[in-house]
Design an enzyme around this catalytic site. Structure first.
Site, PDB file in Angstrom:
ATOM      1  N   ASP A  49       0.829  -1.211   0.000  1.00 21.29           N
ATOM      2  CA  ASP A  49       0.000   0.000   0.000  1.00 21.29           C
ATOM      3  C   ASP A  49       0.859   1.255   0.000  1.00 21.29           C
ATOM      4  O   ASP A  49       1.419   1.625   1.030  1.00 21.29           O
ATOM      5  CB  ASP A  49      -0.912  -0.004   1.231  1.00 21.29           C
ATOM      6  N   ASP A 242      -1.689   5.542  -5.331  1.00 22.90           N
ATOM      7  CA  ASP A 242      -2.029   4.691  -4.183  1.00 22.90           C
ATOM      8  C   ASP A 242      -2.278   3.256  -4.644  1.00 22.90           C
ATOM      9  O   ASP A 242      -3.328   2.947  -5.201  1.00 22.90           O
ATOM     10  CB  ASP A 242      -3.268   5.270  -3.495  1.00 22.90           C
TER      11      ASP A 242
END
Length: 318
Positions: A49, A242
């Site tokens: 992430d 992201d």
């Protein structure tokens, strides 16, 4: 440039090829890396992430998690006794900070002592059907909780393994599954760039602020047509890269303009308005491939030479 020189140097100590295809997963559920945590090692899958900065793993059983890390079974675990809560755009968790050793079967060789949060409670974080049991936050320390003094996983690797402060991420999207695993997979290359994973030149865009990987979008095109919005609209309130989300999220005004443009340029006119607002599904026969009926979306980013830009195109099947 340092990372490129190192990556192409066969005499270098880093074996980037060992990290090729070290990720499993797909564009719909995220990409995860196998990690061994503690002594003796406990194997967990960790979501990669770039939109957060804490390393955290399930620390108690959870109905949506098939494995969890039990710190009581690790002789090298040290609790810091600090409670930590992290909220994401979807979901949140609360846990306790500690440290332990980790190794990566398909990562850097060696073991490293890392800050690790054991998740004791969570809400909408672990979801049904996901095959990961924790999260590896790869953004800057400014986002680390409870404060930026919690050294991030990657910063710990840079110090302990003495690798360049560069990582690269390949996510294979909606293409054919790799290595027969039934998922599309990808690669997390720690310490540089693996030349076999790309052709041509690499383009760079400046990081506007080091917290998220915040970048600047200059314009959007749908089917080659410029949306013609003020570039401040595209970047409200921030534009970030992201890997932890499976969606392209847009500000409301930009979203409305994109949907209108797709509706205008798609070759299907008979869709109900509910399809375009997301309240109704459209179905095709398995043998049909409707991608050619829809336009591609292009995002233009500022180049490091600020007088230029470069384009990333998103195809309908992604």
């Amino acid at each position: 440039a340092d990372g490129l020189a190192l990556a192409s140097d066969p005499g270098g100590t880093l074996n980037f090829l060992a990290m090729v295809e070290n990720l499993q997963g797909d564009s719909g559920r995220g990409y995860y890396l196998e990690m061994l945590i503690g002594t003796p090692p406990q194997a967990l899958n960790i979501l990669v992430d770039t939109g957060s900065s804490n390393f955290a793993v399930a620390g108690v059983p959870d109905p949506d998690v098939t494995s969890y890390f039990n710190p009581e079974l690790s002789s090298t675990y040290r609790s810091q006794g600090v409670e930590v809560t992290v909220k994401y755009s979807q979901g949140s968790w609360t846990g306790v900070l500690g440290t332990d050793v980790i190794t990566m079967p398909k990562g850097l060789s060696g073991s490293y002592t890392i800050n690790i949060a054991t998740i004791l409670e969570s809400e909408n974080f672990f979801l049904p059907g996901v095959k990961w049991h924790g999260i590896l936050g790869l953004a800057y320390d400014a986002l680390a909780k409870p404060s930026s003094s919690v050294e991030t996983f990657f910063d710990s690797l840079v110090k302990q393994a003495e690798i360049p402060n560069i990582f690269s991420l390949q996510m294979c999207g909606a293409g054919l599954p790799v290595s027969g695993s039934g998922t599309n997979g990808g690669s997390l290359v720690l310490g540089g760039i693996e030349p076999s994973l790309y052709t041509g030149d690499i383009w760079y865009t400046p990081i506007k602020e080091e917290w998220y990987y915040q970048v600047e979008i200059l314009k959007l095109e749908v089917g080659g047509q410029n949306l013609d919005l003020d570039c401040r609209e595209y970047n409200a309130d921030k534009a970030i890269v992201d890997s932890g989300t499976t969606l392209l999220r847009l500000p409301e005004k930009v979203f409305g303009a994109v949907v209108q443009a797709i509706a205008r340029t798609s070759l299907i006119q008979e869709f109900s308005s509910g399809f375009w607002t997301g309240s109704q599904l459209a179905c095709w026969d398995r043998t049909e491939k409707p991608w050619s009926l829809f336009p591609k979306i292009s995002i233009y980013l500022r180049d490091e030479n600020s007088s230029r830009s470069f384009r990333i195109s998103i195809l309908p099947q992604v």
